[in-house]
Design a protein around this motif. Structure first.
Motif, PDB file in Angstrom:
ATOM      1  N   LYS A  12       0.852  -1.183   0.000  1.00  0.00           N
ATOM      2  CA  LYS A  12       0.000   0.000   0.000  1.00  0.00           C
ATOM      3  C   LYS A  12       0.894   1.242   0.000  1.00  0.00           C
ATOM      4  N   THR A  48      -7.735   5.543  -6.907  1.00  0.00           N
ATOM      5  CA  THR A  48      -8.811   4.817  -7.576  1.00  0.00           C
ATOM      6  C   THR A  48     -10.124   5.522  -7.274  1.00  0.00           C
ATOM      7  N   ASN A  95     -14.423   5.767  -7.741  1.00  0.00           N
ATOM      8  CA  ASN A  95     -15.488   4.767  -7.619  1.00  0.00           C
ATOM      9  C   ASN A  95     -16.386   4.631  -8.845  1.00  0.00           C
ATOM     10  N   VAL A 135     -15.042  -0.926  -8.005  1.00  0.00           N
ATOM     11  CA  VAL A 135     -14.714  -1.305  -6.628  1.00  0.00           C
ATOM     12  C   VAL A 135     -13.206  -1.349  -6.389  1.00  0.00           C
ATOM     13  N   GLN A 136     -12.440  -1.581  -7.463  1.00  0.00           N
ATOM     14  CA  GLN A 136     -10.984  -1.560  -7.334  1.00  0.00           C
ATOM     15  C   GLN A 136     -10.345  -1.598  -8.714  1.00  0.00           C
ATOM     16  N   GLU A 187      -6.805  -3.140 -10.736  1.00  0.00           N
ATOM     17  CA  GLU A 187      -5.726  -4.110 -10.628  1.00  0.00           C
ATOM     18  C   GLU A 187      -4.645  -3.696 -11.622  1.00  0.00           C
ATOM     19  N   LEU A 245      -3.823  -5.120  -6.456  1.00  0.00           N
ATOM     20  CA  LEU A 245      -5.144  -4.530  -6.241  1.00  0.00           C
ATOM     21  C   LEU A 245      -5.043  -3.188  -5.524  1.00  0.00           C
ATOM     22  N   PRO A 259      -7.860  -0.635  -4.043  1.00  0.00           N
ATOM     23  CA  PRO A 259      -9.273  -0.314  -3.821  1.00  0.00           C
ATOM     24  C   PRO A 259      -9.578   1.175  -4.000  1.00  0.00           C
ATOM     25  N   GLU A 299      -7.700   4.529  -2.568  1.00  0.00           N
ATOM     26  CA  GLU A 299      -6.286   4.285  -2.301  1.00  0.00           C
ATOM     27  C   GLU A 299      -5.438   4.748  -3.477  1.00  0.00           C
ATOM     28  N   GLU A 328     -18.562  -3.304  -9.656  1.00  0.00           N
ATOM     29  CA  GLU A 328     -19.442  -3.865  -8.638  1.00  0.00           C
ATOM     30  C   GLU A 328     -20.236  -5.056  -9.173  1.00  0.00           C
TER      31      GLU A 328
END
Length: 154
Positions: free
Chosen positions: A19, A43, A45, A53-54, A56, A92, A94, A97, A136
């Motif tokens: 992170k 990221t 939403n 949701v995230q 990658e 990943l 989220p 972040e 989602e």
């Protein structure tokens, strides 16, 4: 980090699954620098009306780090007195972040701001990273970076 003529850290290049945190910005402080400019890419939403949701991220780390070193060489040629940091995520990331943090310090704010803009624009155009948006509704898609030179869309 590389050393600046024995005066302490100068560059931080890190491509990691860890992170990201802006705490490393403290490494950019210097008695000769009066400005630190930071860009944090997070990221969000949503994308094209869908709930994200995230993200990658994938990258070939040695190549990404090599390209980041080239960017720093270009930055140093334009603004010789700046210090840099650019941790970048793989894996990943989220919502809310950071996927990338660019920090640049310099004696004056103008150089720091210009160098941050140059760094993110050049990073987006030249560093090979792949980004998958995870939605989602249990669907996902790999997003082509329109700024990349090899896409023909820039």
């Amino acid at each position: 980090m590389s050393e600046e003529g024995g005066r302490g850290p100068r560059d931080l290049i890190k491509v990691t699954h860890d992170k990201l945190s802006v705490d490393a910005v403290s490494l950019l402080t210097s008695p000769s620098c009066g400005a630190i400019s930071i860009f944090i890419g997070t990221t969000r939403n949503n994308f094209e009306g869908k709930k994200v949701v995230q993200l990658e991220y994938e990258a070939y780390v040695p190549m990404a780090q090599s390209e980041l070193r080239k960017i720093y060489t270009d930055i140093r040629a334009r603004w010789p007195t700046v210090r840099h940091m650019c941790p970048s995520s793989t894996g990943l990331v989220p919502v809310n972040e950071a996927g990338v943090i660019i920090g640049i310090s310099s004696p004056h704010r103008g150089n720091a701001l210009e160098a941050v803009q140059f760094c993110i624009d050049t990073l987006k155009a030249t560093v090979s990273t792949w980004k998958k948006k995870v939605y989602e509704a249990d669907e996902s898609c790999w997003k082509e970076n329109k700024e990349c030179q090899w896409t023909g869309q820039s």
